[in-house]
Design a protein around this motif. Structure first.
Motif, short mmCIF file in Angstrom:
data_model
loop_
_atom_site.label_atom_id
_atom_site.label_comp_id
_atom_site.label_asym_id
_atom_site.label_seq_id
_atom_site.Cartn_x
_atom_site.Cartn_y
_atom_site.Cartn_z
N GLU A 133 0.86 -1.20 0.00
CA GLU A 133 0.00 0.00 0.00
C GLU A 133 0.88 1.23 0.00
N ALA A 134 0.63 2.16 -0.94
CA ALA A 134 1.43 3.38 -1.05
C ALA A 134 0.54 4.58 -1.32
N VAL A 135 -0.50 4.72 -0.51
CA VAL A 135 -1.41 5.86 -0.64
C VAL A 135 -0.99 6.93 0.36
N PRO A 136 -1.57 8.15 0.31
CA PRO A 136 -1.16 9.23 1.22
C PRO A 136 -1.26 8.86 2.69
N GLU A 137 -0.50 9.61 3.52
CA GLU A 137 -0.39 9.33 4.95
C GLU A 137 -1.63 9.77 5.72
N GLN A 138 -2.73 9.12 5.41
CA GLN A 138 -4.00 9.37 6.09
C GLN A 138 -4.48 8.05 6.67
N PRO A 139 -4.50 7.90 7.99
CA PRO A 139 -4.81 6.61 8.60
C PRO A 139 -6.10 5.98 8.10
N ALA A 140 -7.18 6.74 8.01
CA ALA A 140 -8.46 6.17 7.58
C ALA A 140 -8.37 5.64 6.15
N LEU A 141 -7.71 6.39 5.28
CA LEU A 141 -7.55 5.95 3.90
C LEU A 141 -6.72 4.68 3.83
N LYS A 142 -5.63 4.63 4.55
CA LYS A 142 -4.78 3.45 4.54
C LYS A 142 -5.53 2.23 5.06
N ILE A 143 -6.26 2.41 6.12
CA ILE A 143 -7.01 1.28 6.67
C ILE A 143 -8.04 0.76 5.66
N ASP A 144 -8.73 1.67 5.00
CA ASP A 144 -9.73 1.27 4.01
C ASP A 144 -9.11 0.42 2.91
N VAL A 145 -7.98 0.86 2.36
CA VAL A 145 -7.39 0.11 1.25
C VAL A 145 -6.73 -1.18 1.74
N LEU A 146 -6.19 -1.18 2.95
CA LEU A 146 -5.59 -2.40 3.49
C LEU A 146 -6.65 -3.47 3.74
N VAL A 147 -7.79 -3.06 4.29
CA VAL A 147 -8.88 -4.01 4.51
C VAL A 147 -9.37 -4.58 3.18
N ALA A 148 -9.53 -3.71 2.20
CA ALA A 148 -9.95 -4.17 0.87
C ALA A 148 -8.92 -5.10 0.25
N ALA A 149 -7.64 -4.79 0.43
CA ALA A 149 -6.59 -5.63 -0.13
C ALA A 149 -6.57 -7.00 0.53
N GLU A 150 -6.76 -7.05 1.85
CA GLU A 150 -6.75 -8.35 2.53
C GLU A 150 -7.85 -9.25 2.00
N LYS A 151 -9.00 -8.67 1.69
CA LYS A 151 -10.09 -9.47 1.15
C LYS A 151 -9.75 -10.04 -0.22
N ALA A 152 -8.90 -9.33 -0.97
CA ALA A 152 -8.56 -9.77 -2.32
C ALA A 152 -7.37 -10.73 -2.35
N LEU A 153 -6.67 -10.86 -1.22
CA LEU A 153 -5.45 -11.66 -1.20
C LEU A 153 -5.73 -13.13 -0.91
N ALA A 154 -4.93 -13.98 -1.53
CA ALA A 154 -4.98 -15.40 -1.22
C ALA A 154 -4.23 -15.66 0.08
N ASP A 155 -4.51 -16.82 0.70
CA ASP A 155 -3.78 -17.20 1.90
C ASP A 155 -2.28 -17.29 1.60
N GLY A 156 -1.47 -16.80 2.52
CA GLY A 156 -0.03 -16.87 2.35
C GLY A 156 0.58 -15.63 1.76
N ALA A 157 -0.23 -14.77 1.14
CA ALA A 157 0.31 -13.52 0.58
C ALA A 157 0.61 -12.54 1.71
N ILE A 158 1.57 -11.68 1.47
CA ILE A 158 1.98 -10.69 2.46
C ILE A 158 1.43 -9.32 2.08
N LEU A 159 1.01 -8.58 3.08
CA LEU A 159 0.46 -7.24 2.90
C LEU A 159 1.37 -6.26 3.63
N ALA A 160 1.75 -5.18 2.95
CA ALA A 160 2.68 -4.22 3.54
C ALA A 160 2.17 -2.81 3.35
N SER A 161 2.58 -1.93 4.26
CA SER A 161 2.28 -0.51 4.13
C SER A 161 3.58 0.25 3.95
N ASN A 162 3.58 1.21 3.04
CA ASN A 162 4.74 2.06 2.81
C ASN A 162 4.71 3.31 3.70
#
Length: 287
Positions: free
Chosen positions: A89-118
């Motif tokens: 995730e490399a969106v602007p430094e806004q906590p609510a925005l980051k959380i929204d995209v991270l939650v959406a990304a986790e739903k799209a990820l397969a088991d075993g994939a890694i999720l990171a924030s920049n």
């Protein structure tokens, strides 16, 4: 989990996101950028970055056409392809925005994939609290410009699994960078120290101690810093530095309170290189 990443997702196609996409595509991974505003601009940033790297001999012998062909774009996080090894995730430094995209990304990820924030300063623990599986979530703090920088700061929260950190360390080395691993704390190591120096340099300009160029030259020649704190602030973005300083002031105390000069420059739109004016005047193509 693969030893070499073959498929990467990047959320956000700005300067940082495009740079992250470029370095993984140069490694040989297929990269998909999720950009909701301007997919064309995101891809153009990658094309331009790859062309510049090719001119400087920094593509590790790869064909620039091949590298750019590995990068595609989609308009939403939900449209990221299946089978990704890593999503950054490399969106602007806004906590609510980051959380929204991270939650959406986790739903799209397969088991075993890694999720990171920049993120450069926000709590990995707090961002990860919104996820179902924070053990596969980690901070990957890249530096601007991503292709030319040599460091990635890996930030682990208490819930981050050892295997997650090990995999990310390996991938960072494979893209030709070095890593430091820090525990989650306000500002981590780099932003906390960098902002501290940068804010004091701004106060010195504000107090008339010296001009920006001489303050920077003092640190470059006297302390062997490759770049002075004010020029660095221009490259990072004065608005970004202000946001980090405000966050650190709220969490660590008044020693990180932003100087009035920094607030005034941001209010005038003097945001640094990206705006053409910060503590220095920047011309198109200047570095």
């Amino acid at each position: 989990m693969t030893t070499t990443p073959t498929a990467i997702g990047v959320i956000g196609g700005g300067r940082m996101g495009a740079g992250i996409a470029q370095v993984f595509a140069t490694l040989g991974a297929d990269v998909t950028i999720a950009e909701s505003h301007d997919q064309g601009a995101a891809r153009e940033r990658v094309v331009t970055g790859v062309a510049r790297a090719h001119e400087r001999g920094k593509l590790n012998g790869r064909d620039p056409v091949e590298v750019t062909r590995r990068v595609s774009t989609v308009g939403a996080v939900a449209d990221l392809p299946v089978g990704l090894d890593l999503v950054v995730e490399a969106v602007p430094e806004q906590p609510a925005l980051k959380i929204d995209v991270l939650v959406a990304a986790e739903k799209a990820l397969a088991d075993g994939a890694i999720l990171a924030s920049n993120t450069s300063s926000l709590s990995i623990t707090e961002l990860g609290a919104a996820l179902n599986d924070p053990s596969r979530f980690v901070g990957m703090h890249f530096f601007n410009p991503v292709p030319a920088s040599s460091l990635v700061e890996i930030v682990r929260a208490p819930a981050t699994a050892d295997g997650t950190v090990s995999a990310v360390r390996s991938w960072v080395r494979q893209i030709g960078k070095s890593e430091v691993v820090v525990n989650d704390a306000p500002g981590f190591a780099t932003s906390r120290l960098g902002v501290c120096l940068g804010l004091e340099a701004i106060r010195m300009v504000e107090d008339g101690v010296a001009d920006a160029a001489d303050i920077d030259r003092a640190m470059e020649l006297g302390y062997r810093h490759p770049m002075g704190p004010l020029r660095s602030t221009d490259l990072v973005g004065l608005d970004v530095r202000l946001a980090i300083a405000e966050h650190l002031a709220a969490t660590l105390g008044e020693r990180f309170e932003p100087p009035k000069l920094l607030r005034d420059k941001v209010a005038r739109g003097e945001l640094g290189r990206k705006a053409g004016q910060g503590f220095y005047e920047w011309k198109e193509g200047a570095s």
